[in-house]
Design a protein around this motif. Structure first.
Motif, PDB file in Angstrom:
ATOM      1  N   UNK A   1       0.810  -1.207   0.000  1.00 43.12           N
ATOM      2  CA  UNK A   1       0.000   0.000   0.000  1.00 43.12           C
ATOM      3  C   UNK A   1       0.841   1.254   0.000  1.00 43.12           C
ATOM      4  N   UNK A   2       1.974   1.208   0.673  1.00 44.43           N
ATOM      5  CA  UNK A   2       2.829   2.395   0.750  1.00 44.43           C
ATOM      6  C   UNK A   2       3.503   2.697  -0.586  1.00 44.43           C
ATOM      7  N   UNK A   3       4.260   1.742  -1.111  1.00 46.57           N
ATOM      8  CA  UNK A   3       5.065   2.009  -2.305  1.00 46.57           C
ATOM      9  C   UNK A   3       4.453   1.562  -3.609  1.00 46.57           C
ATOM     10  N   UNK A   4       3.408   0.720  -3.566  1.00 48.02           N
ATOM     11  CA  UNK A   4       2.746   0.291  -4.791  1.00 48.02           C
ATOM     12  C   UNK A   4       3.290  -0.989  -5.380  1.00 48.02           C
ATOM     13  N   UNK A   5       4.432  -1.493  -4.903  1.00 48.04           N
ATOM     14  CA  UNK A   5       5.043  -2.694  -5.468  1.00 48.04           C
ATOM     15  C   UNK A   5       5.620  -3.544  -4.343  1.00 48.04           C
ATOM     16  N   UNK A   6       5.273  -4.817  -4.360  1.00 49.27           N
ATOM     17  CA  UNK A   6       5.861  -5.781  -3.436  1.00 49.27           C
ATOM     18  C   UNK A   6       6.021  -7.108  -4.173  1.00 49.27           C
ATOM     19  N   UNK A   7       6.867  -7.962  -3.621  1.00 46.86           N
ATOM     20  CA  UNK A   7       7.169  -9.231  -4.287  1.00 46.86           C
ATOM     21  C   UNK A   7       7.091 -10.370  -3.290  1.00 46.86           C
ATOM     22  N   UNK A   8       6.763 -11.550  -3.825  1.00 46.95           N
ATOM     23  CA  UNK A   8       6.833 -12.790  -3.077  1.00 46.95           C
ATOM     24  C   UNK A   8       7.803 -13.721  -3.800  1.00 46.95           C
ATOM     25  N   UNK A   9       8.670 -14.367  -3.033  1.00 42.79           N
ATOM     26  CA  UNK A   9       9.620 -15.327  -3.580  1.00 42.79           C
ATOM     27  C   UNK A   9       9.221 -16.715  -3.101  1.00 42.79           C
ATOM     28  N   UNK A  10       9.007 -17.620  -4.049  1.00 47.02           N
ATOM     29  CA  UNK A  10       8.588 -18.983  -3.736  1.00 47.02           C
ATOM     30  C   UNK A  10       9.728 -19.921  -4.121  1.00 47.02           C
ATOM     31  N   UNK A  11      10.252 -20.652  -3.154  1.00 52.45           N
ATOM     32  CA  UNK A  11      11.402 -21.525  -3.401  1.00 52.45           C
ATOM     33  C   UNK A  11      11.424 -22.628  -2.352  1.00 52.45           C
ATOM     34  N   UNK A  12      12.258 -23.628  -2.612  1.00 49.33           N
ATOM     35  CA  UNK A  12      12.453 -24.701  -1.639  1.00 49.33           C
ATOM     36  C   UNK A  12      13.641 -24.347  -0.761  1.00 49.33           C
ATOM     37  N   UNK A  13      13.395 -24.232   0.537  1.00 51.45           N
ATOM     38  CA  UNK A  13      14.451 -23.861   1.476  1.00 51.45           C
ATOM     39  C   UNK A  13      15.153 -25.133   1.958  1.00 51.45           C
ATOM     40  N   UNK A  14      16.410 -25.296   1.663  1.00 56.10           N
ATOM     41  CA  UNK A  14      17.107 -26.518   2.100  1.00 56.10           C
ATOM     42  C   UNK A  14      17.330 -26.557   3.601  1.00 56.10           C
TER      43      UNK A  14
ATOM     44  N   UNK B   1      13.868 -27.438   4.858  1.00 60.60           N
ATOM     45  CA  UNK B   1      13.473 -28.662   4.164  1.00 60.60           C
ATOM     46  C   UNK B   1      11.990 -28.642   3.777  1.00 60.60           C
ATOM     47  N   UNK B   2      11.547 -27.514   3.261  1.00 62.26           N
ATOM     48  CA  UNK B   2      10.160 -27.384   2.817  1.00 62.26           C
ATOM     49  C   UNK B   2      10.039 -26.163   1.908  1.00 62.26           C
ATOM     50  N   UNK B   3       8.983 -26.125   1.084  1.00 53.37           N
ATOM     51  CA  UNK B   3       8.737 -24.932   0.267  1.00 53.37           C
ATOM     52  C   UNK B   3       8.411 -23.727   1.131  1.00 53.37           C
ATOM     53  N   UNK B   4       8.838 -22.561   0.669  1.00 55.18           N
ATOM     54  CA  UNK B   4       8.685 -21.326   1.428  1.00 55.18           C
ATOM     55  C   UNK B   4       8.190 -20.238   0.480  1.00 55.18           C
ATOM     56  N   UNK B   5       7.277 -19.421   0.977  1.00 56.76           N
ATOM     57  CA  UNK B   5       6.823 -18.233   0.255  1.00 56.76           C
ATOM     58  C   UNK B   5       7.074 -17.030   1.148  1.00 56.76           C
ATOM     59  N   UNK B   6       8.112 -16.246   0.802  1.00 57.34           N
ATOM     60  CA  UNK B   6       8.524 -15.113   1.624  1.00 57.34           C
ATOM     61  C   UNK B   6       8.430 -13.822   0.819  1.00 57.34           C
ATOM     62  N   UNK B   7       8.122 -12.754   1.526  1.00 58.38           N
ATOM     63  CA  UNK B   7       8.030 -11.455   0.874  1.00 58.38           C
ATOM     64  C   UNK B   7       9.422 -10.884   0.646  1.00 58.38           C
ATOM     65  N   UNK B   8       9.550 -10.125  -0.426  1.00 59.61           N
ATOM     66  CA  UNK B   8      10.797  -9.435  -0.770  1.00 59.61           C
ATOM     67  C   UNK B   8      10.459  -7.971  -0.964  1.00 59.61           C
ATOM     68  N   UNK B   9      11.108  -7.109  -0.206  1.00 56.61           N
ATOM     69  CA  UNK B   9      10.859  -5.679  -0.359  1.00 56.61           C
ATOM     70  C   UNK B   9      11.312  -5.217  -1.746  1.00 56.61           C
ATOM     71  N   UNK B  10      10.548  -4.300  -2.308  1.00 56.82           N
ATOM     72  CA  UNK B  10      10.872  -3.820  -3.648  1.00 56.82           C
ATOM     73  C   UNK B  10      12.256  -3.203  -3.707  1.00 56.82           C
ATOM     74  N   UNK B  11      12.737  -2.705  -2.592  1.00 62.94           N
ATOM     75  CA  UNK B  11      14.067  -2.117  -2.575  1.00 62.94           C
ATOM     76  C   UNK B  11      15.163  -3.176  -2.681  1.00 62.94           C
TER      77      UNK B  11
END
Length: 763
Positions: free
Chosen positions: A222-235, A238-248
């Motif tokens: 809402x503040x900056x207008x752009x945000x990201x989610x990164x979906x990957x397997x975390x070794x 030992x499971x899939x992870x969906x974490x936010x990534x700041x646009x910066x």
């Protein structure tokens, strides 16, 4: 492990296929034992279905032979292995230098965007700022000036975050499973329901970081207008992870328009040295010695974030510094791994994921970033999902910072002017004559009820000291301008209060709906974009689970179904993972209004709607996950409940009482009407009697008048006879007789209709 007891992993070894043509040529007759299992095979000879003598059935869920193991996960792990040890060291150095140079260019291209974002963080007003004590250049150059900031931008951001969280992150889980098959079986429906329940349990209980991390992402969206989610397997987990990534932290050249056509995507990660070492032990990173990390070069956004939080810009102890890691998704042409088309090297750059330690410029890993089945013409895998508030003109989108930033600045300036105007009105500055300047100080702070000694040099005090001519008359108009700017900003930012119906209970429903629709259009559009982004996020999460299926059921927790690799992968293939949020409903208020509209339609057309289904959806919309708990049992639904029977009997008793009261009232009305008629007749009789009495009285009175006139006439006749006997007395008597006779004549005329009687003789 065999799926059915008594079956080997390769069940075809138990029942070898018989060539029908060979049997015909040899003159053999094939006899099938009726007591054995019936087998259904595919064209390739794979066993797809077995009917056992006891009536049980074994079927293949994934289209492959029963007992054959799906090796997709193993092939995936082999394909996405770390290639760094297979590449020449000189080539690695060249790749690292080239990528770091390109990343620096990407950082330079978005420098102004970073600076605007840093200034916007200051506009949120999250840091406590006291009025300037000695003057400063940060908006309060004069001592005592206010540094307050208007919360217009902060309010809009918090409102958006609260509404988005309630819709995108429901308490029972964000995932809904959808099966688009026209003829789904009961077993597929069972798998779909179990998959939905277990995935929601995974995202709420196992991946406990998902909800707070997404909540924080919504604030920055809402503040900056752009945000990201990164979906990957975390070794490590030992499971899939969906974490936010700041646009910066996601560095993309601003010439790109989206993630698919970006030449280079770089995720900047600050990682603890111990985490890097763990990844090296697991073989995810190359096991090399890394020197002490250098201090990270913080950009304007990071410096502003640290300043707003009141923390130091960097760690003073080198051992406590985090390592700055670049995870670069790019296209490379690496010697030894060249792209080949039809057996020839094409020179095409293909997608890779390259991990670089910034301090040492060492490459830690190089992994393919495309699927094996697209190796002919590799297509880059998407690992990030972009959440958009309002689409912008470039890669980075428009947020509330860009929509309300200038308005917040203007309202903040007006607020400060109003506060400073009030301060100067209460504590005005002044000018002093030089003759009275021999003071110990020229700053006078006089307490209530106190005084101060002023040397005027012999001048009157009003001539030695003059207050500065501050103008405070513009304060009312400035306050009106502030209100107008706040209302305009709230309307543009989609945070205006909905004055629906103005408190009226009889407000038209159509007008209310139109007002809500008009006021929430911006919010609805943003909600649809978030819904599409979350659906894409779940698809990437589904892909990650298919590549690492064992990580799903190996986590702690009670599952709704005892999954294995085949059943879990088949369930993921059959079902689509979509957000549980409704893309057409951006708030809980809109959802309740839809339910109310549905209930109104049901009430107006009860024969067209199923009341059980309508009430079930209504209870779900209110928030009850198990609405069936409120319904009566099936056998009791046909019979009215005791409460209803009691209510019906009470209503019947009240109806009978009401009928009796009505009958009594009608009887009373008839009696009253008859009594009224009798009273009217009696009154008429009494009136007739009164009229008769009046006529009788008038006749009696008339008779009396006639009798009196007759007596008077007789007396006058007697008097006339006396006059005839004594003529000499006529002169005296005539003046008396004549008026009396006239009176008698007038009375007779009135009583007889004006007929004059004949004159008396001698009169």
């Amino acid at each position: 492990m065999p799926m059915t007891p008594g079956l080997k992993p390769n069940i075809r070894e138990l029942f070898p296929a018989v060539d029908p043509m060979a049997a015909e040529d040899d003159g053999l007759e094939v006899v099938i034992d009726e007591g054995g299992p019936e087998i259904e095979t595919s064209d390739a000879g794979e066993i797809l279905r077995i009917e056992h003598p006891d009536g049980s059935v074994t079927i293949s869920l994934n289209g492959k032979g029963i007992g054959e193991k799906d090796d997709t996960a193993e092939r995936s792990r082999e394909w996405f292995r770390n290639l760094v040890d297979e590449i020449d060291e000189g080539n690695l150095v060249s790749i690292a230098n080239e990528l770091i140079r390109g990343i620096d260019d990407d950082i330079t291209s978005r420098k102004e965007w970073v600076q605007d974002r840093a200034e916007g963080i200051k506009l949120l007003g999250l840091k406590v700022e006291l009025p300037g004590l000695q003057g400063a250049t940060d908006g309060a150059p004069v001592e005592g000036m206010s540094k307050v900031r208007h919360p217009l931008l902060l309010e809009a951001v918090l409102r958006f975050q609260a509404n988005a969280r309630s819709e995108m992150l429901p308490t029972d889980g964000p995932v809904k499973v959808r099966n688009d098959a026209n003829a789904s079986t009961i077993q597929q429906d069972t798998f779909a329901n179990a998959l939905e329940k277990d995935l929601n349990h995974y995202l709420t209980a196992v991946a406990s970081e998902y909800y707070p991390d997404t909540d924080r992402m919504l604030l920055m969206l809402g503040f900056g207008g752009t945000s990201f989610k990164k979906i990957y397997f975390c070794p490590l987990r030992n499971r899939p992870v969906s974490e936010s990534v700041d646009a910066n932290d996601l560095i993309v050249n601003n010439s790109a328009t989206d993630l698919r056509n970006a030449k280079r995507i770089t995720h900047k990660v600050m990682m603890r040295p111990s985490t890097v070492k763990r990844l090296q032990i697991l073989g995810v990173y190359r096991d090399i010695d890394l020197s002490t990390p250098k201090p990270a070069e913080l950009d304007a956004v990071k410096r502003m974030q640290n300043d707003q939080q009141g923390i130091a810009q960097e760690s003073f102890n080198p051992e406590d510094r985090d390592r700055e890691i670049y995870e670069c998704y790019c296209e490379l042409d690496i010697d030894g791994f060249e792209h080949k088309y039809k057996g020839k090297i094409s020179g095409l750059e293909i997608p890779y994921r390259v991990t670089i330690d910034v301090s040492t410029k060492e490459i830690l890993s190089i992994v393919r970033n495309y699927d094996e089945d697209t190796s002919d013409l590799p297509v880059a895998r998407l690992n990030f999902v972009k959440y958009t508030f309002v689409p912008g003109m470039g890669f980075y989108d428009i947020g509330l910072l860009h929509i309300l930033g200038n308005t917040t600045n203007a309202v903040t300036a007006a607020w400060r002017e109003l506060l400073d105007s009030g301060m100067y009105a209460n504590f005005p500055g002044f000018l002093m004559a030089d003759t009275g300047a021999r003071q110990n100080t020229n700053i006078f702070r006089i307490p209530p009820g106190g005084g101060a000694l002023v040397k005027t040099g012999g001048l009157p005090i009003n001539q030695a000291i003059m207050p500065l001519p501050y103008n405070t008359g513009a304060a009312p108009s400035l306050m009106g301008l502030v209100d107008n700017m706040v209302q305009t900003g709230s309307r543009v930012g989609g945070t205006a209060e909905l004055a629906v119906g103005e408190g009226r209970q009889d407000a038209p429903v159509g007008t209310t709906l139109a007002m809500i629709e008009q006021a929430t259009k911006i919010l609805n559009a943003v909600h649809k974009r978030m819904h599409a982004a979350q659906a894409e996020e779940f698809q990437l999460l589904r892909r990650c689970f298919k590549e690492h299926p064992e990580s799903f059921w190996q986590q702690k927790g009670k599952l709704a179904y005892p999954w294995d690799e085949n059943t879990f992968v088949q369930a993921l293939n059959d079902c689509e993972l979509v957000p549980q949020a409704d893309p057409n409903t951006a708030s809980h208020t809109q959802r309740l209004m839809k339910i109310m509209a549905l209930k109104q339609l049901q009430a107006s057309n009860p024969g067209m709607f199923d009341p059980m289904v309508v009430d079930t959806e209504a209870l779900k919309a209110i928030g009850w996950s198990n609405p069936e708990q409120f319904f009566a049992p099936q056998d009791a639904q046909a019979n009215p409940p005791p409460e209803l029977l009691e209510k019906q009997s009470k209503m019947m008793a009240e109806q009978k009482k009401s009928d009796a009261n009505m009958l009594d009232a009608q009887t009373r009305a008839q009696s009253s009407q008859m009594k009224g008629e009798a009273d009217l007749i009696k009154a008429q009789v009494e009136m007739a009697k009164a009229q008769a009495d009046m006529h009788f009285a008038e006749a009696e009175l008339h008779q009396k008048a006639e009798d009196r006139a007759s007596r008077e006439r007789i007396q006058l006749i007697d008097l006339a006879q006396n006059v005839a006997v004594h003529p000499y007395s006529a002169g005296l008597i005539n003046p008396l007789i004549e008026p009396a006779m006239r009176n008698i004549q007038e009375e007779e005329q009135q009583s007889m209709g004006g007929i004059m009687p004949p004159n008396m003789p001698g009169v």
